[in-house]
Design a protein around this motif. Sequence first.
Motif, mmCIF file in Angstrom:
data_model
loop_
_atom_site.group_PDB
_atom_site.id
_atom_site.type_symbol
_atom_site.label_atom_id
_atom_site.label_comp_id
_atom_site.label_asym_id
_atom_site.label_seq_id
_atom_site.Cartn_x
_atom_site.Cartn_y
_atom_site.Cartn_z
ATOM 1 N N PRO A 63 0.825 -1.207 0.000
ATOM 2 C CA PRO A 63 0.000 0.000 0.000
ATOM 3 C C PRO A 63 0.863 1.263 0.000
ATOM 4 O O PRO A 63 1.939 1.301 0.610
ATOM 5 N N GLU A 64 0.390 2.295 -0.662
ATOM 6 C CA GLU A 64 1.156 3.541 -0.800
ATOM 7 C C GLU A 64 1.491 4.164 0.557
ATOM 8 O O GLU A 64 2.581 4.677 0.747
ATOM 9 N N PHE A 65 0.554 4.110 1.522
ATOM 10 C CA PHE A 65 0.842 4.694 2.827
ATOM 11 C C PHE A 65 1.977 3.949 3.528
ATOM 12 O O PHE A 65 2.722 4.531 4.314
ATOM 13 N N VAL A 66 2.164 2.666 3.232
ATOM 14 C CA VAL A 66 3.263 1.892 3.813
ATOM 15 C C VAL A 66 4.580 2.361 3.207
ATOM 16 O O VAL A 66 5.561 2.583 3.921
ATOM 17 N N LYS A 67 4.606 2.555 1.883
ATOM 18 C CA LYS A 67 5.815 3.077 1.225
ATOM 19 C C LYS A 67 6.178 4.432 1.808
ATOM 20 O O LYS A 67 7.341 4.707 2.098
ATOM 21 N N ASP B 164 7.251 -9.467 9.397
ATOM 22 C CA ASP B 164 7.354 -10.804 9.962
ATOM 23 C C ASP B 164 6.546 -11.749 9.083
ATOM 24 O O ASP B 164 5.374 -11.489 8.805
ATOM 25 N N LEU B 165 7.165 -12.825 8.641
ATOM 26 C CA LEU B 165 6.489 -13.835 7.824
ATOM 27 C C LEU B 165 6.048 -14.977 8.729
ATOM 28 O O LEU B 165 6.600 -16.075 8.710
ATOM 29 N N ASP B 166 5.052 -14.700 9.549
ATOM 30 C CA ASP B 166 4.563 -15.640 10.554
ATOM 31 C C ASP B 166 3.746 -16.735 9.886
ATOM 32 O O ASP B 166 2.689 -16.463 9.301
ATOM 33 N N ALA B 167 4.221 -17.958 9.974
ATOM 34 C CA ALA B 167 3.561 -19.089 9.315
ATOM 35 C C ALA B 167 2.176 -19.376 9.892
ATOM 36 O O ALA B 167 1.363 -20.017 9.236
ATOM 37 N N SER B 168 1.864 -18.870 11.082
ATOM 38 C CA SER B 168 0.538 -19.097 11.654
ATOM 39 C C SER B 168 -0.505 -18.168 11.029
ATOM 40 O O SER B 168 -1.694 -18.368 11.191
ATOM 41 N N TRP B 169 -0.066 -17.147 10.303
ATOM 42 C CA TRP B 169 -0.955 -16.222 9.594
ATOM 43 C C TRP B 169 -1.163 -16.779 8.184
ATOM 44 O O TRP B 169 -0.228 -17.301 7.592
ATOM 45 N N PRO B 170 -2.355 -16.649 7.610
ATOM 46 C CA PRO B 170 -2.568 -17.152 6.240
ATOM 47 C C PRO B 170 -1.865 -16.266 5.206
ATOM 48 O O PRO B 170 -2.469 -15.399 4.583
ATOM 49 N N LEU B 171 -0.581 -16.480 5.037
ATOM 50 C CA LEU B 171 0.244 -15.638 4.166
ATOM 51 C C LEU B 171 -0.035 -15.851 2.680
ATOM 52 O O LEU B 171 0.187 -14.942 1.894
ATOM 53 N N ASN B 172 -0.455 -17.053 2.310
ATOM 54 C CA ASN B 172 -0.625 -17.381 0.894
ATOM 55 C C ASN B 172 0.649 -16.997 0.132
ATOM 56 O O ASN B 172 0.596 -16.376 -0.923
ATOM 57 N N LEU B 173 1.788 -17.363 0.691
ATOM 58 C CA LEU B 173 3.090 -16.975 0.154
ATOM 59 C C LEU B 173 3.465 -17.844 -1.043
ATOM 60 O O LEU B 173 3.339 -19.053 -0.992
ATOM 61 N N THR B 174 3.885 -17.176 -2.098
ATOM 62 C CA THR B 174 4.429 -17.879 -3.256
ATOM 63 C C THR B 174 5.769 -17.251 -3.595
ATOM 64 O O THR B 174 5.986 -16.060 -3.372
ATOM 65 N N THR B 175 6.672 -18.079 -4.095
ATOM 66 C CA THR B 175 7.989 -17.583 -4.495
ATOM 67 C C THR B 175 8.220 -17.919 -5.961
ATOM 68 O O THR B 175 7.646 -18.863 -6.495
ATOM 69 N N LEU C 225 -0.368 -9.708 3.188
ATOM 70 C CA LEU C 225 0.011 -9.076 4.450
ATOM 71 C C LEU C 225 -1.088 -8.117 4.884
ATOM 72 O O LEU C 225 -1.787 -7.542 4.045
ATOM 73 N N ALA C 226 -1.220 -7.935 6.196
ATOM 74 C CA ALA C 226 -2.226 -7.024 6.731
ATOM 75 C C ALA C 226 -1.558 -5.750 7.223
ATOM 76 O O ALA C 226 -0.592 -5.798 7.981
ATOM 77 N N PHE C 227 -2.078 -4.616 6.767
ATOM 78 C CA PHE C 227 -1.634 -3.300 7.217
ATOM 79 C C PHE C 227 -2.872 -2.557 7.674
ATOM 80 O O PHE C 227 -3.811 -2.374 6.896
ATOM 81 N N GLN C 228 -2.890 -2.146 8.931
ATOM 82 C CA GLN C 228 -4.030 -1.447 9.533
ATOM 83 C C GLN C 228 -5.326 -2.222 9.295
ATOM 84 O O GLN C 228 -6.360 -1.664 8.951
ATOM 85 N N GLY C 229 -5.265 -3.546 9.440
ATOM 86 C CA GLY C 229 -6.439 -4.377 9.314
ATOM 87 C C GLY C 229 -6.841 -4.730 7.891
ATOM 88 O O GLY C 229 -7.751 -5.517 7.690
ATOM 89 N N GLN C 230 -6.183 -4.175 6.894
ATOM 90 C CA GLN C 230 -6.475 -4.451 5.488
ATOM 91 C C GLN C 230 -5.484 -5.461 4.942
ATOM 92 O O GLN C 230 -4.267 -5.217 4.986
ATOM 93 N N VAL C 231 -5.965 -6.578 4.427
ATOM 94 C CA VAL C 231 -5.085 -7.567 3.820
ATOM 95 C C VAL C 231 -4.824 -7.146 2.372
ATOM 96 O O VAL C 231 -5.745 -6.816 1.639
ATOM 97 N N THR D 128 4.018 -7.672 -3.401
ATOM 98 C CA THR D 128 5.086 -8.238 -4.216
ATOM 99 C C THR D 128 6.403 -7.674 -3.710
ATOM 100 O O THR D 128 6.576 -6.449 -3.628
ATOM 101 N N LEU D 129 7.332 -8.564 -3.371
ATOM 102 C CA LEU D 129 8.638 -8.185 -2.827
ATOM 103 C C LEU D 129 9.723 -8.850 -3.664
ATOM 104 O O LEU D 129 10.040 -10.021 -3.448
ATOM 105 N N PRO D 130 10.308 -8.136 -4.623
ATOM 106 C CA PRO D 130 11.406 -8.714 -5.404
ATOM 107 C C PRO D 130 12.588 -9.055 -4.493
ATOM 108 O O PRO D 130 12.804 -8.406 -3.463
#
Length: 174
Positions: free
Chosen positions: A38-42, A52-63, A72-78, A82-84
Amino acid sequence: MRRAEIHHPIHAAIDDIWNAGHTPRIQVDARRDDVVVPEFVKTKWGARLVLDLDASWPLNLTTSAAGIEVDLAFQGQVTRCTLPWASIYVVLDRATGRGIVIESHLPKDDTLQTHPERPAMREGIESSEGPSEPKAEAPAPTPAPAATADEKAESSDEEAKRRRARFKVIDGGR
């Protein structure tokens, strides 16, 4: 159990931390054009985005060969982020504080030097000149010489400041 295909040394470091039953913490330069958050995060965290890449959170992580995609959740918004690989310059084990710094991925300005507490984040972290050979452990810090009573009181205040600074890292490094 078959291990998933490893796309990058950063991926291997994250995977090793998860396999140890711990939570990987990464530090990202969110100012990069190819980082999707999100732009406010940037705006708020810039080059010092700590996740934190907490495996107990539903990250739906793909590499992939390009990097990580993760929910990821920021201020309650999932948000799907994308992280190169080139945007990630620190990977550490949240429980132990040990990890790696990829020197070639560090932001090219003095952004990381603006806060005096930042060197504490690097304790227990190995440096790597490039992404090809991350190191998992760092030597123990050298103990400080014994202090007088006045110095102990002052160092106690300094230690409290360092501890408070570490809590700020959890919230994004500021």
